[in-house]
Design a protein around this motif. Structure first.
Motif, mmCIF file in Angstrom:
data_model
loop_
_atom_site.group_PDB
_atom_site.id
_atom_site.type_symbol
_atom_site.label_atom_id
_atom_site.label_comp_id
_atom_site.label_asym_id
_atom_site.label_seq_id
_atom_site.Cartn_x
_atom_site.Cartn_y
_atom_site.Cartn_z
ATOM 1 N N ALA A 182 12.790 6.107 5.087
ATOM 2 C CA ALA A 182 11.735 6.656 4.231
ATOM 3 C C ALA A 182 12.246 7.008 2.849
ATOM 4 C CB ALA A 182 11.117 7.888 4.893
ATOM 5 N N LEU A 183 13.554 7.286 2.735
ATOM 6 C CA LEU A 183 14.117 7.702 1.452
ATOM 7 C C LEU A 183 14.482 6.527 0.536
ATOM 8 C CD1 LEU A 183 16.448 10.663 2.528
ATOM 9 C CD2 LEU A 183 14.236 10.793 1.360
ATOM 10 N N PHE A 184 14.252 5.313 0.972
ATOM 11 C CA PHE A 184 14.625 4.160 0.151
ATOM 12 C C PHE A 184 14.028 4.232 -1.259
ATOM 13 C CE2 PHE A 184 13.736 -0.240 -1.282
ATOM 14 C CZ PHE A 184 15.047 -0.665 -1.453
ATOM 15 N N PRO A 185 12.759 4.634 -1.444
ATOM 16 C CA PRO A 185 12.210 4.709 -2.809
ATOM 17 C C PRO A 185 12.934 5.727 -3.695
ATOM 18 C CG PRO A 185 10.449 4.744 -1.179
ATOM 19 C CD PRO A 185 11.734 4.944 -0.437
ATOM 20 N N LEU A 186 13.661 6.664 -3.091
ATOM 21 C CA LEU A 186 14.391 7.682 -3.847
ATOM 22 C C LEU A 186 15.890 7.395 -3.867
ATOM 23 C CD1 LEU A 186 12.562 10.885 -2.527
ATOM 24 C CD2 LEU A 186 12.001 9.477 -4.515
ATOM 25 N N GLY A 187 16.245 6.161 -3.559
ATOM 26 C CA GLY A 187 17.648 5.774 -3.575
ATOM 27 C C GLY A 187 18.263 5.617 -2.208
ATOM 28 N N ASN B 163 0.810 -1.216 0.000
ATOM 29 C CA ASN B 163 0.000 0.000 0.000
ATOM 30 C C ASN B 163 0.845 1.269 0.000
ATOM 31 O OD1 ASN B 163 -2.462 -1.446 0.117
ATOM 32 N ND2 ASN B 163 -2.192 -1.729 2.325
ATOM 33 N N GLY B 164 2.173 1.077 0.047
ATOM 34 C CA GLY B 164 3.073 2.214 0.040
ATOM 35 C C GLY B 164 3.828 2.282 -1.270
ATOM 36 N N TYR B 165 5.168 2.232 -1.174
ATOM 37 C CA TYR B 165 6.008 2.295 -2.369
ATOM 38 C C TYR B 165 6.324 0.913 -2.950
ATOM 39 C CZ TYR B 165 7.014 7.313 -2.368
ATOM 40 O OH TYR B 165 6.929 8.682 -2.475
ATOM 41 N N GLY B 166 5.711 -0.118 -2.409
ATOM 42 C CA GLY B 166 5.909 -1.467 -2.949
ATOM 43 C C GLY B 166 6.984 -2.239 -2.212
ATOM 44 N N ARG B 167 8.198 -1.705 -2.188
ATOM 45 C CA ARG B 167 9.316 -2.286 -1.441
ATOM 46 C C ARG B 167 9.921 -1.205 -0.560
ATOM 47 N NH1 ARG B 167 9.539 -7.412 -0.661
ATOM 48 N NH2 ARG B 167 11.792 -7.252 -0.268
ATOM 49 N N ALA B 168 10.348 -1.594 0.622
ATOM 50 C CA ALA B 168 10.970 -0.665 1.547
ATOM 51 C C ALA B 168 12.148 -1.361 2.213
ATOM 52 C CB ALA B 168 9.963 -0.176 2.589
ATOM 53 N N ARG B 169 12.979 -0.584 2.874
ATOM 54 C CA ARG B 169 14.173 -1.149 3.497
ATOM 55 C C ARG B 169 14.481 -0.425 4.799
ATOM 56 N NH1 ARG B 169 20.508 -1.475 1.560
ATOM 57 N NH2 ARG B 169 20.478 0.703 2.234
ATOM 58 N N THR C 120 4.503 6.970 2.161
ATOM 59 C CA THR C 120 5.529 6.774 3.176
ATOM 60 C C THR C 120 4.915 6.294 4.480
ATOM 61 O OG1 THR C 120 6.970 8.443 2.187
ATOM 62 C CG2 THR C 120 7.328 7.920 4.507
ATOM 63 N N ARG C 121 3.788 6.851 4.861
ATOM 64 C CA ARG C 121 3.117 6.386 6.086
ATOM 65 C C ARG C 121 2.754 4.911 5.970
ATOM 66 N NH1 ARG C 121 1.038 11.776 6.011
ATOM 67 N NH2 ARG C 121 -0.756 11.157 4.755
ATOM 68 N N GLU C 122 2.335 4.499 4.775
ATOM 69 C CA GLU C 122 2.025 3.080 4.585
ATOM 70 C C GLU C 122 3.282 2.224 4.689
ATOM 71 O OE1 GLU C 122 -0.930 1.663 4.444
ATOM 72 O OE2 GLU C 122 -1.901 3.632 4.625
ATOM 73 N N ASP C 123 4.417 2.755 4.227
ATOM 74 C CA ASP C 123 5.677 2.019 4.380
ATOM 75 C C ASP C 123 6.003 1.781 5.852
ATOM 76 O OD1 ASP C 123 6.064 1.879 1.657
ATOM 77 O OD2 ASP C 123 7.614 3.441 1.579
ATOM 78 N N PHE C 124 5.742 2.775 6.696
ATOM 79 C CA PHE C 124 6.018 2.597 8.123
ATOM 80 C C PHE C 124 5.011 1.642 8.767
ATOM 81 C CE2 PHE C 124 8.704 6.341 7.593
ATOM 82 C CZ PHE C 124 9.795 5.989 8.368
ATOM 83 N N LEU C 125 3.776 1.684 8.329
ATOM 84 C CA LEU C 125 2.799 0.713 8.832
ATOM 85 C C LEU C 125 3.198 -0.707 8.444
ATOM 86 C CD1 LEU C 125 -0.475 2.669 8.075
ATOM 87 C CD2 LEU C 125 0.276 1.926 10.336
ATOM 88 N N ALA C 126 3.676 -0.880 7.216
ATOM 89 C CA ALA C 126 4.138 -2.198 6.773
ATOM 90 C C ALA C 126 5.359 -2.632 7.576
ATOM 91 C CB ALA C 126 4.459 -2.165 5.285
ATOM 92 N N ALA C 127 6.246 -1.689 7.898
ATOM 93 C CA ALA C 127 7.418 -2.015 8.712
ATOM 94 C C ALA C 127 6.999 -2.498 10.092
ATOM 95 C CB ALA C 127 8.324 -0.790 8.838
#
Length: 307
Positions: A136-141, A82-88, A162-169
Motif C-alpha cells: 500500500a505504501l508504494f505511492p509514497l516510496g 481508479n487508485g494511485y495509477g501504478r501499484a507494486r 488504496t482500496r482501489e489499488d487492492f481491487l486492481a491487484a
C-alpha cells in the motif's frame, strides 16, 4: 518455526502490551509509548529496551529464504487506474507447477510490505499457490525498511485510492498466467479489514481469511459471496467489540463462515516476529487457512468417464 529463546507475551505486563497495541495502531506515538512504558522498566532495560524487545525481529522468524530455489519470486507493478495509477507488490510462485494454480492475495498490516509479509507470501507459494502481496505504501516510496517510519507514512495514504489499488491487484492476480482463475485473500490486522472489504466488493472471490480485522459496514455484508474464515484473538477488545454484530449480519445474509478464536491469544498472535506470537494457535490458524483455500480454490478432481 519455533521462537523458543525469544521473549514471549507472558514475559510482559498485560498493561504494557495494551500500551504497545495503542502504539502499533497509531493511538499514541513513540514518545507516548516510552513515557507510558517507563513505569514497567526494571533494571537496566529501560523503556527503550522494552520497545526493542516488542519490536519485530524479521530475521529470527523467517521461514523461507528469499532465494529458495523451489520458488520464483520478484516484484511486479500493475495498473490501478481508479487508485494511485501504478501499484507494486511481491509475487511468489512455485518454480515448478504441474498445472494451473490457485491465486492468493496477501494483505499486510499497517506498516506496508515488510519482510514478514514477504515471508508469509513465500510460505503460501510453497503450498502450491501463486501468492501476491501488494504494498500500500508504494505511492509514497514503498515500505521504508523501518517499522516506525512505515507506521508514520501510513496515515498519509488516501484509503479510498488504496482500496482501489487492492481491487486492481485482485483483478491482476486472478488473471495471471498460470493461475486457475480462483482467488482467495488473507490479511492481517489492517489487512484483515481489507480482506473483509474485498469480500464485499469482489463477487468472484472464493475465500477470504481476515485475521483480527475490523468488520466491513454491515449493510454491505449481503454482497459477500466468498466463504470466510474469521480469525480473532481472545484478548483484543478493539477489534472484538465489532464481532457480534458482524456475526449476526453474516448469519442473516447466509454467508458461509467459521470463527476461529483460540484461547490465550493477543492481537497479532499469528505474527511470529513479535512476542505476541502464539505458536500453537498460529499453527492451528495456518492449518485452517490452508484447508479453506484447498477446498475453495483448487480445481475439482476430474470425474471419471463412464466405461
Amino acid at each position: 518455526m519455533s521462537n523458543r529463546g525469544r521473549p514471549r507475551a507472558s514475559d510482559f505486563d498485560p498493561e504494557l502490551l495494551r500500551l504497545f497495541d495503542q502504539y502499533v495502531h497509531g493511538a499514541i506515538d513513540r514518545r507516548g509509548f516510552l513515557r507510558g512504558a517507563a513505569r514497567f522498566a526494571v533494571g537496566g532495560a529501560g523503556a527503550a529496551g522494552l520497545l526493542a524487545a516488542l519490536t519485530p525481529d524479521f530475521a529470527a522468524a523467517r521461514q523461507v529464504d528469499p532465494d529458495d530455489p523451489r520458488l520464483r519470486t520478484g516484484y511486479r507493478e500493475y495498473a490501478s487506474p481508479n487508485g494511485y495509477g501504478r501499484a507494486r507488490g511481491y509475487l511468489a510462485r512455485p518454480a515448478k507447477a504441474g498445472g494451473a494454480l490457485p491465486t492468493v492475495l496477501v494483505v499486510h498490516e499497517n506498516r506496508g510490505l515488510n519482510p514478514h509479509i514477504e515471508d508469509v507470501t513465500r510460505r503460501l507459494a510453497l503450498e502450491d499457490f501463486i501468492a501476491f502481496a501488494p504494498d500500500a505504501l508504494f505511492p509514497l516510496g514503498g515500505y521504508p525498511g523501518d517499522e516506525d517510519a512505515a507506521r508514520a507514512l501510513f496515515p498519509q495514504l488516501d484509503q479510498a485510492r488504496t482500496r482501489e489499488d487492492f481491487l486492481a491487484a485482485a483483478a491482476w492476480l486472478q488473471a495471471i498466467e498460470g493461475g486457475n482463475g480462483r482467488l482467495g485473500v488473507v490479511g492481517f490486522c489492517y489487512g484483515g479489514s481489507m480482506a473483509n472489504h474485498l469480500a464485499t466488493r469482489l463477487p468472484g472471490l472464493a475465500a477470504a481469511a481476515p485475521f483480527y480485522g475490523s468488520a466491513p459496514p454491515l449493510e454491505e455484508v449481503p454482497r459477500i459471496r466468498a466463504e470466510l474464515l474469521v480469525v480473532l484473538a481472545a484478548d483484543d477488545p478493539r477489534v472484538n467489540r465489532g464481532w457480534p454484530d458482524y456475526e449476526a449480519a453474516l448469519k442473516s445474509a447466509g454467508v458461509r463462515h467459521e470463527l476461529f478464536q483460540p484461547e490465550g491469544t493477543l492481537h497479532g498472535f499469528n505474527n511470529d516476529t513479535t512476542p505476541r506470537h502464539h505458536e500453537v494457535a498460529a499453527a492451528q490458524a495456518w492449518t485452517k487457512l490452508l484447508a479453506l483455500f484447498e477446498r475453495r480454490l483448487r480445481d475439482p478432481a476430474p470425474t471419471a468417464s463412464p466405461a
